[in-house]
Design an enzyme around this catalytic site. Structure first.
Site, PDB file in Angstrom:
ATOM      1  CE1 TYR A 134      -3.738   2.693   0.775  1.00 12.60           C
ATOM      2  CE2 TYR A 134      -2.519   2.994   2.645  1.00 12.60           C
ATOM      3  CZ  TYR A 134      -3.764   3.236   1.860  1.00 12.60           C
ATOM      4  OH  TYR A 134      -4.331   4.480   1.931  1.00 12.60           O
ATOM      5  CE  LYS A 156      -3.521   5.379  -1.717  1.00 16.33           C
ATOM      6  NZ  LYS A 156      -4.395   5.837  -2.462  1.00 16.33           N
TER       7      LYS A 156
HETATM    8  N1  SER Z   1      -5.692   3.892   7.240  1.00 17.55           N
HETATM    9  C1  SER Z   1      -4.926   3.470   6.301  1.00 17.55           C
HETATM   10  C2  SER Z   1      -4.568   2.372   6.584  1.00 17.55           C
HETATM   11  O1  SER Z   1      -4.247   1.729   7.796  1.00 17.55           O
HETATM   12  C3  SER Z   1      -3.642   4.490   6.230  1.00 17.55           C
HETATM   13  O2  SER Z   1      -3.887   5.312   5.254  1.00 17.55           O
HETATM   14  O3  SER Z   1      -4.062   1.476   5.646  1.00 17.55           O
END
Ligand code: SER
Length: 317
Positions: free
Chosen positions: A143, A147
């Site tokens: 993730y 990003k």
């Molecule tokens: N709230 C998100 C997550 O925990 C962080 O961008 O993946």
């Protein structure tokens, strides 16, 4: 011509509330919600909704043309915890949808783009306290890597092709209307549900794990204020640090106990603990404050009261 807005990912935690806020500003018919699955009843009933898969360029293009869209808010993403378990799917969703939308900006089909980044762009070598806007970024999650890559693409498309793309690095978002899904910060929402329903909660993060968080009304304000700011105030085209409130599982439990004195918490850290350990504890958002006047309203106390009040009504308690 008035702005015509498409939200991709309108059935998620942020999308559900952002659609309603945007409809109240731009008019119900000018804000088109879309997702791969149906949205909340208030979203479905208050204005247009389209089923689209953001990964499919043709589907996105069709809806953009059909509704004469001028702005896209791209919220569809696979969050940190889920993406670690579905590496290919996470990378594909998070990157492909962005490149379709950026290309539509480059081709002047749409005029403005909002795309959220995250505190997940930071990594183990980033200074963890009051993390600066510009610093070491070495994310070690799928993730976070998606990003950070997305941030670089946004900046590139702005510099090379003049695309008006704007972004915020959201911290963990806390809200009561729609549930979060698949994030490392989700404990801070679950804890309220369990406190009210069961009087106890087992946290999947350890008691002193401090993370940056923000209450939904602040996140909506940040998003809309950034999108409405005059173009000359937008000096950052990768993504802006924004801060709300930082706390640990122990601290939020203590706050909840002020309202539910018998509430009990224990701790069973799991695979999400190392993800949290690689992220900042607090964020320096002075650049957003200076450039477009960002400021948050909700601290831990106000947020806790508002969450408990609204969830009690939602649960019929
Ligand atoms: N709230 C998100 C997550 O925990 C962080 O961008 O993946």
């Amino acid at each position: 011509m008035s702005d015509r807005i498409l939200i991709i990912g309108s059935s998620g935690q942020i999308g559900t509330e952002l659609v309603m806020r945007l409809r109240s500003i731009y008019g119900n018919d000018n804000v088109i919600a879309s997702d791969i699955k149906d949205a909340a009843p208030e979203v479905m009933e208050s204005g247009p909704f389209e089923v689209i898969d953001g990964k499919n360029r043709d589907q996105v293009f069709y809806v953009v043309k059909k509704h004469k869209i001028t702005q896209v808010y791209l919220l569809a993403a696979m969050l940190s915890a889920t993406a670690e378990r579905h590496v290919e799917a996470g990378w594909s969703l998070n990157m492909r949808t962005l490149s379709h939308v950026l290309d539509m900006g480059k081709d002047k089909i749409i005029k403005k783009i909002y795309w959220p980044s995250s505190i997940a762009v930071f990594g183990p070598n980033t200074p963890r306290i009051l993390t600066p806007q510009h610093t070491i970024m070495d994310p070690n999650t799928v993730y976070g890597i998606s990003k950070l890559s997305g941030e670089r693409w946004c900046d590139y498309y702005n510099q090379k092709f003049g695309v008006d793309v704007r972004s915020i690095r959201y911290p963990g978002i806390i809200s009561w209307k729609a549930d979060p899904g698949g994030g490392t910060t989700d404990y801070a929402v679950e804890i309220f549900h369990k406190a009210l329903k069961e009087g106890k909660y087992t946290s999947f993060l350890s008691e002193n794990t401090e993370l940056p968080m923000m209450y939904m009304p602040d996140a909506l304000d940040a998003t809309i204020n950034l999108m409405e700011a005059p173009v000359e105030q937008i000096g950052i085209r990768s993504s802006y640090n924004v801060a709300g409130v930082s706390f640990t599982p122990k601290k939020i439990a203590e706050e909840i106990k002020k309202h539910i004195p018998n509430f009990e918490i224990d701790y069973a850290p799991d695979y999400r603990q190392p993800i949290a350990d690689s992220w900042p504890q607090s964020i320096d958002d002075s650049v957003a404050r200076e450039q477009w006047g960002w400021r948050h309203n909700y601290g831990l106390e106000e947020m806790t009261v508002d969450m408990l009040t609204n969830l009690k009504i939602k649960f019929g308690m």
